[in-house]
Design an enzyme around this catalytic site. Sequence first.
Site, short mmCIF file in Angstrom:
data_model
loop_
_atom_site.label_atom_id
_atom_site.label_comp_id
_atom_site.label_asym_id
_atom_site.label_seq_id
_atom_site.Cartn_x
_atom_site.Cartn_y
_atom_site.Cartn_z
N GLY A 19 5.01 15.22 23.57
CA GLY A 19 3.80 14.43 23.35
C GLY A 19 3.39 14.37 21.88
N HIS A 20 3.85 15.33 21.08
CA HIS A 20 3.53 15.35 19.64
C HIS A 20 4.64 14.67 18.85
CE1 HIS A 20 0.23 18.54 19.61
NE2 HIS A 20 0.59 18.43 20.87
N ASP A 123 1.81 17.92 11.74
CA ASP A 123 1.04 18.12 12.97
C ASP A 123 -0.14 19.05 12.68
OD1 ASP A 123 1.65 17.76 16.20
OD2 ASP A 123 0.32 19.43 15.70
N SER A 366 0.22 8.55 27.05
CA SER A 366 0.27 7.74 28.27
C SER A 366 -0.84 6.69 28.27
CB SER A 366 0.18 8.62 29.51
OG SER A 366 1.37 9.39 29.64
N GLN A 386 -7.45 15.49 28.11
CA GLN A 386 -7.20 14.48 29.16
C GLN A 386 -8.47 14.04 29.88
OE1 GLN A 386 -4.25 16.55 31.49
NE2 GLN A 386 -2.86 16.70 29.74
N1 UDP Z 1 7.58 10.50 28.77
C1 UDP Z 1 8.66 9.70 29.00
N2 UDP Z 1 9.43 9.96 30.10
C2 UDP Z 1 9.17 10.95 30.97
C3 UDP Z 1 8.03 11.76 30.73
C4 UDP Z 1 7.26 11.51 29.62
O1 UDP Z 1 8.95 8.77 28.24
O2 UDP Z 1 9.92 11.11 31.94
C5 UDP Z 1 6.79 10.29 27.53
C6 UDP Z 1 5.60 9.42 27.74
O3 UDP Z 1 5.95 8.06 27.66
C7 UDP Z 1 4.69 9.87 26.62
C8 UDP Z 1 5.03 11.35 26.45
O4 UDP Z 1 6.30 11.52 27.06
O5 UDP Z 1 5.03 9.20 25.43
C9 UDP Z 1 4.02 12.27 27.11
O6 UDP Z 1 2.89 12.33 26.34
P1 UDP Z 1 1.41 12.35 26.94
O7 UDP Z 1 0.48 12.45 25.79
O8 UDP Z 1 1.20 11.22 27.87
O9 UDP Z 1 1.36 13.65 27.82
P2 UDP Z 1 1.81 15.18 27.60
O10 UDP Z 1 3.19 15.25 28.08
O11 UDP Z 1 1.68 15.47 26.13
O12 UDP Z 1 0.86 15.91 28.46
#
Ligand code: UDP
Length: 472
Positions: A19-20, A123, A366, A386
């Site tokens: 996510g980062h 970051d 997301s 979130q």
């Molecule tokens: N993501 C993806 N495929 C997956 C799972 C996650 O492309 O199977 C990507 C999603 O598109 C987003 C990131 O992973 O860019 C997840 O970041 P988010 O901030 O939504 O959530 P976190 O995983 O940090 O809680």
Amino acid sequence: MPSSRLTSHVVIFPFMAQGHTLPLLDLSKALSRQQIKVSIITTPSNAKSIAKNIANYPNINLIEIPFPIVDGLPEGCENTSQLPSMEFHFPFVQATKQLQKPFEQALETMLKSKAPPLCVISDSFFGWTLVSCQAFGVPRLVFHGMGVLSMAITKSAWFHAPKLESMPILDSLDLPDIKTPFTLTKADLPEPLHSPELDDQFYQFIEEAGEADAKSWGIIVNSFEELEKSYIPSFESFYVNGAKAWCLGPLCLYDEMEINNSTNPSHSSTSTQWLNEQVTPDSVIYVSFGTQADVSDSQLDEVAFGLEESGFPFLWVVRSKTWSLPSGMEEKVKGKGLIVKEWVDQRQILSHRSIGGFLSHCGWNSVMESVSAGVPILAWPMIADQLLNAKFMVDGLGAGLSVKRVQNQGSKILVSRQAICEGVKELMGGQEGRNARERAEGLGRVARRAVQKGGSSHDTLIKLFDQLRVFM
Ligand code: UDP
Ligand code: UDP
């Protein structure tokens, strides 16, 4: 001037969580398209997966620094997705402090090269990069991976943390520094703010990172002005040297430009093939809770029953390695739903014409990706920022609905199958869902304009570099 742009060089140092990292890879691509050279500093195993992602970009290069060996962390672990549970996150974040020396060595080498970097984009977890950047006289831009409103609320809440301590968790909360477009409660804030323990190591870590953050040269924000402009002054007020928040997003759309402009037909994954077979536009609900959330297997059962009962086709990405469909369900969902256990291309899925809604944990990436694709959200926030993102999306922007939570806090089930079923039915087939979809589609159009030539984010990116060049 194109000639000076050719020699412009930026260092990007992402935190090792998907996510980062992913939004900063999108930013790297956007810079590369502006003829700016990018050096991404990361550790060897992360470099391997990043290399695949940036393979078509010759002016993005990777610089590897070794990850320290730390007692208590799994061997060879260099990324939060390799951690067995959330409990390991803090020791992992702590371990990244040991990257300071190799980071400084890499920076020093680049500063002696023919194209010394104009800035470091770090970051926010790497608070110590401020000291390094100051020592070498390079501006530090910080990246949080959050929206402006969530950052402003969180900053203000940290500032007033001692006063928050005695407040009941569900009382409405007025922060003096920011006007929120929804009723805020302490329960909406990230967990460490519910009962801050000042001598706690984690609290101290956040304090340190926050102090470095406040003294940075600027902030790179994955959002766009049309969405969050009114919160920018309040957010910027926490930066002691007058740092500016540069809204360059939605960063995912810079990646999409590549998908759209690509001469190669994009490879067709199982998910895309399945979505192609769903002929009715906006008919499928996409379900994913991101890369970090721990969702229990019994809770996943509830999701399965709720989705099946709703009657709407679904595409669901499941992270649990131990979970499988409850007995008897396989037959019931056959042809109606696709359950995927691998990594999917979420952006591609969200922009598919068959997708009409997103049951999401509301991680900021997301949210940005859903907004970019004009898809309304059924919000089920779990941790960190979130809950704020969800309220912003639902109550602030009107581009989503919320799932109802189980009232009994002791329960392992947080959201019941009935709540999932009702939420999905309303989002996909009800009037409230139609209103949310209209709002989301409108926001999507504005988002896509923002990153085009002449759009707010595109122009901000140009302005940022004009200013950095003057500064050097
Ligand atoms: N993501 C993806 N495929 C997956 C799972 C996650 O492309 O199977 C990507 C999603 O598109 C987003 C990131 O992973 O860019 C997840 O970041 P988010 O901030 O939504 O959530 P976190 O995983 O940090 O809680
Ligand atoms: N990917 C990712 N997070 C994951 C797994 C994969 O971002 O947890 C992305 C990664 O950025 C790369 C692609 O998915 O673009 C393939 O990554 P991986 O290293 O898993 O390759 P594989 O082992 O599937 O060959």
